[in-house]
Design a protein around this motif. Structure first.
Motif: not given
Length: 349
Positions: A229-241
């Motif tokens: 399960c991947i939280d895409r919104a969190l992934l984006s935040r972790n990667l600085g958008g």
């Protein structure tokens, strides 16, 4: 854009020992009263992030999980002309930002006590601070802290996906955007033992007919259910958008999950499996595993087909009871329909 991406995979592995316990036997779990083979999430994530797939797709965007940053800094300082004692002390100060440093009297005095996940940006910042020391600037503990070496977001895709814990500075912990379940067989298994011998090539028949070595190796085989399960919104935040990097990371993860196995005893078994079935789902509703499809062990002569049928029945029943969980989905079944390339494109989008 949907928040959650869920992946469900069914993969057959022939006789193998991909993930061993402390006795050297395949890891197992009792599920629904039946013993199943198990692949730990740690073993799976390690295999994926060190795979050629991640290396090719995410070159320059991978962190390093290591105790040895201090040694890299020490060698850099020595190469720049700093005296040994000063290089060791300066390296200890800078590396200490990432975790507790071993005792100064230890033979590995520049190593961190724990494994630290360090991004490319953090490594570059640490080396830049070392260069300031080479230029004559005083680099003490205060200077190291003021240098802001640690990041809360960067371009390390593996750290963004799988998270990190920095015991020395919890403010810079990274919550994992990807949750990975332990993979289990959909059916009951029995771990078997292989009794084997090794022959001494230089031993003559005049001595005796015995082998040079005797041993045992445990193994098992089966169809494994794997859930991510991947939280895409969190992934984006972790990667600085960086949405392009988000898409690349999701594509690499999907391909690796379907094609890369842990490396345990691979030279003895060559168990390089490929997913026989992949279901990818997107949506904003609370995620749910479909492992309940296998609470009752699958049985029959075609374990893959029966496992696919059980998963699809359970998914339908869950959606009937709770409402449809996914806003969009795509499936791939080897020999029936779909291609992995289509699943990867769906996950990237």
């Amino acid at each position: 854009m949907s928040r959650f991406l869920q992946l469900h995979l069914l993969t057959f592995f022939p006789p193998a020992n991909l993930n061993r316990d402390d006795t050297g036997r395949p890891k197992t779990a009792v599920v629904g009263g039946a013993t199943r083979l198990r692949l730990s999430s740690q073993a799976l994530k390690r295999a994926w992030r060190t795979s050629p797939i991640f290396e090719a797709a995410l070159m320059g965007h991978m962190g390093s999980r290591t105790q040895r940053l201090g040694e890299v800094l020490r060698d850099h300082l020595r190469a720049g002309g700093m005296a040994e004692e000063a290089a060791v002390e300066t390296a200890r100060v800078i590396a200490g930002i990432f975790g507790k440093i071993k005792d100064a009297k230890d033979k590995d005095a520049t190593r961190i006590e724990q494994l630290a996940f360090i991004s490319p940006e953090e490594r570059a910042a640490a080396l830049a601070l070392a260069d300031r020391a080479l230029a004559g600037e005083k680099v003490d503990e205060k200077a190291a802290k003021d240098a802001s070496l640690l990041r809360t977001a960067d371009t390390a895709a593996d750290i963004a996906l799988f998270g990190r814990m920095l015991a020395a500075d919890p403010d810079y912990n990274r919550e994992a955007a990807c949750q990975v379940a332990h993979a289990i067989t959909t059916h009951r298994v029995a771990v078997e033992d292989d009794y084997y011998t090794a022959v001494d090539d230089l031993k003559t028949s005049a001595e005796d007919a015995g082998a040079g070595f005797l041993g045992e190796a445990a193994f098992g085989s089966g169809v494994f259910y794997l859930y991510l399960c991947i939280d895409r919104a969190l992934l984006s935040r972790n990667l600085g958008g960086d949405e392009d990097l988000v898409a690349t990371a999701l594509g690499a993860l999907t391909e690796a999950a379907a094609t890369v196995a842990p490396r345990g005893k691979q030279n003895s078994f060559a168990a390089h499996g490929r997913a026989g079935y992949v279901l990818a789902e997107k949506g904003d509703r609370q995620p749910r595993t479909l492992a309940g499809a296998f609470a009752r062990p699958v049985s029959g002569t075609d374990l893959m087909a029966d496992s696919i049928a059980a998963l699809q029945r359970f998914r339908g029943a869950i959606d009937e009871a709770y409402g449809q969980a996914a806003e969009a989905s795509v499936e791939m079944e080897v020999g029936a329909s779909g291609r992995l390339a289509d699943v990867i494109a769906f996950c990237r989008a």
